[in-house]
Design a protein around this motif. Structure first.
Motif, short mmCIF file in Angstrom:
data_model
loop_
_atom_site.label_atom_id
_atom_site.label_comp_id
_atom_site.label_asym_id
_atom_site.label_seq_id
_atom_site.Cartn_x
_atom_site.Cartn_y
_atom_site.Cartn_z
N LEU A 264 0.83 -1.21 0.00
CA LEU A 264 0.00 0.00 0.00
C LEU A 264 0.87 1.26 0.00
N ASP A 265 1.97 1.21 0.76
CA ASP A 265 2.88 2.36 0.77
C ASP A 265 3.54 2.56 -0.59
N LEU A 266 3.90 1.45 -1.24
CA LEU A 266 4.45 1.55 -2.59
C LEU A 266 3.45 2.20 -3.54
N SER A 267 2.20 1.75 -3.45
CA SER A 267 1.15 2.31 -4.29
C SER A 267 1.01 3.81 -4.07
N TYR B 268 0.52 -2.39 -7.27
CA TYR B 268 0.77 -2.68 -5.86
C TYR B 268 -0.50 -2.65 -5.01
N THR B 269 -1.50 -1.90 -5.44
CA THR B 269 -2.78 -1.95 -4.73
C THR B 269 -3.41 -3.33 -4.91
N LYS B 270 -3.35 -3.85 -6.13
CA LYS B 270 -3.89 -5.20 -6.39
C LYS B 270 -3.13 -6.26 -5.61
N LYS B 271 -1.81 -6.09 -5.49
CA LYS B 271 -1.02 -7.05 -4.72
C LYS B 271 -1.44 -7.05 -3.25
N ALA B 272 -1.73 -5.87 -2.73
CA ALA B 272 -2.19 -5.76 -1.33
C ALA B 272 -3.49 -6.53 -1.14
N ILE B 273 -4.41 -6.38 -2.08
CA ILE B 273 -5.69 -7.09 -2.02
C ILE B 273 -5.46 -8.59 -2.09
N GLU B 274 -4.59 -9.03 -2.99
CA GLU B 274 -4.31 -10.46 -3.16
C GLU B 274 -3.77 -11.08 -1.88
N ILE B 275 -2.84 -10.38 -1.22
CA ILE B 275 -2.26 -10.92 0.01
C ILE B 275 -3.31 -10.97 1.12
N CYS B 276 -4.14 -9.95 1.22
CA CYS B 276 -5.21 -9.94 2.23
C CYS B 276 -6.12 -11.15 2.04
N ASN C 105 -8.90 2.52 -2.62
CA ASN C 105 -7.88 3.16 -3.45
C ASN C 105 -7.92 2.65 -4.89
N LEU C 106 -8.10 1.33 -5.03
CA LEU C 106 -8.16 0.76 -6.38
C LEU C 106 -9.30 1.37 -7.18
N HIS C 107 -10.45 1.48 -6.56
CA HIS C 107 -11.60 2.08 -7.23
C HIS C 107 -11.34 3.53 -7.61
N VAL C 108 -10.77 4.30 -6.68
CA VAL C 108 -10.48 5.71 -6.95
C VAL C 108 -9.49 5.85 -8.10
N PHE C 109 -8.42 5.04 -8.09
CA PHE C 109 -7.43 5.09 -9.17
C PHE C 109 -8.09 4.80 -10.53
N GLY D 291 -6.10 -14.34 4.79
CA GLY D 291 -7.20 -14.16 5.72
C GLY D 291 -7.25 -12.82 6.41
N LEU D 292 -6.87 -11.78 5.67
CA LEU D 292 -6.86 -10.42 6.24
C LEU D 292 -7.98 -9.55 5.69
N ILE D 293 -9.09 -10.19 5.30
CA ILE D 293 -10.17 -9.41 4.68
C ILE D 293 -11.01 -8.63 5.68
N THR D 294 -10.73 -8.82 6.97
CA THR D 294 -11.45 -8.03 7.97
C THR D 294 -10.59 -6.88 8.50
N THR D 295 -9.51 -6.57 7.80
CA THR D 295 -8.62 -5.50 8.24
C THR D 295 -8.93 -4.19 7.52
N THR D 296 -8.58 -3.10 8.17
CA THR D 296 -8.74 -1.78 7.56
C THR D 296 -7.94 -1.68 6.27
N ASP D 297 -6.77 -2.32 6.25
CA ASP D 297 -5.91 -2.27 5.06
C ASP D 297 -6.63 -2.83 3.83
N TYR D 298 -7.38 -3.89 4.03
CA TYR D 298 -8.12 -4.51 2.91
C TYR D 298 -9.14 -3.52 2.34
N LEU D 299 -9.86 -2.87 3.22
CA LEU D 299 -10.85 -1.89 2.79
C LEU D 299 -10.18 -0.71 2.10
N THR D 300 -9.07 -0.26 2.66
CA THR D 300 -8.33 0.85 2.07
C THR D 300 -7.85 0.50 0.66
N ALA D 301 -7.36 -0.71 0.50
CA ALA D 301 -6.86 -1.14 -0.81
C ALA D 301 -7.99 -1.13 -1.85
N TYR D 302 -9.16 -1.64 -1.46
CA TYR D 302 -10.29 -1.63 -2.39
C TYR D 302 -10.74 -0.21 -2.72
#
Length: 217
Positions: free
Chosen positions: A58-61, A76-84, A101-105, A88-99
């Motif tokens: 996410l920082d790279l993105s 790198y946003t897509k990579k963050a989503i893939e790792i989440c 950001n991806l939509h905004v981009f 099993g990190l789909i309940t984290t704030t980072d996962y929501l942030t990645a989605y």
């Protein structure tokens, strides 16, 4: 064991170095260090601290976005989503942030096809949330829902679905006003979404409607 500890020490040094460069707005230097982290320590982080790997992506993105590199901010946003999703990190704030950001981009670059795919994928996530199959904290549940309100409104046609957009904006407003501890955050997101709606009207030369909504805004 000794080699692993050494690696951990070096990794922590790199993370601190990236943070220092980031605080100084040295985007290219930050990218250089972050790329070393996700290249040299990817396997270690994937096994031992996947959340840190997600943060690095996410920082790279963000840093690529800061130097207007469309390709890699998306990669790198897509990579963050893939790792989440993989770890099993789909309940984290980072996962929501990645989605989000991806939509905004995708919206910013006019990639409507990819944007629709992102919205459809996130809609399935929201459906699971509504059914209780995904459990989030109160804060993150509000975050997820306000992201989806914005997504839904963005995919509606500005020329033929204005009534639907206005209804969804009213729904969003009610949700924000009734959201307790998250009221301020939700209202800020709502106002930003309303502003985007006005801008879309202006972009499509619907000046009278844009002015009407801006006065209301």
């Amino acid at each position: 064991e000794k080699e692993q500890v050494t690696d951990t020490i070096q990794l922590n040094q790199l993370i601190k170095e990236a943070e220092t460069f980031s605080e100084e707005y040295k985007f290219r230097e930050t990218i250089y260090v972050l790329k070393k982290i996700v290249t040299d320590y990817k396997d270690y982080l994937l096994e031992n601290n996947p959340k840190e790997l997600v943060n690095a992506y996410l920082d790279l993105s963000f840093n690529y976005s800061s130097i207007h590199n469309q390709k890699y901010e998306l990669v790198y946003t897509k990579k963050a989503i893939e790792i989440c999703e993989k770890k099993g990190l789909i309940t984290t704030t980072d996962y929501l942030t990645a989605y989000n950001n991806l939509h905004v981009f995708q919206q910013n670059y006019g990639d409507l096809k990819s944007s629709r795919e992102t919205i459809n994928a996130f809609e399935k996530y929201i459906d699971k949330l509504d059914k209780g199959e995904v459990i989030l904290s109160e804060k993150d549940e509000n975050y997820a829902k306000r992201i989806f309100y914005r997504m839904e409104i963005s995919r509606m046609d500005i020329n033929t679905q204005q009534e639907l957009i206005e209804k969804k904006l009213r729904d969003f407003s009610k949700f924000a006003l009734d959201s307790g501890n998250e009221r301020e955050e939700n209202l800020n997101f709502y106002l930003s979404t309303y502003d985007e709606f006005c801008y879309r009207l202006y972009e499509t030369e619907q000046y009278f409607l844009a002015e009407k909504h801006l006065k209301r805004f």
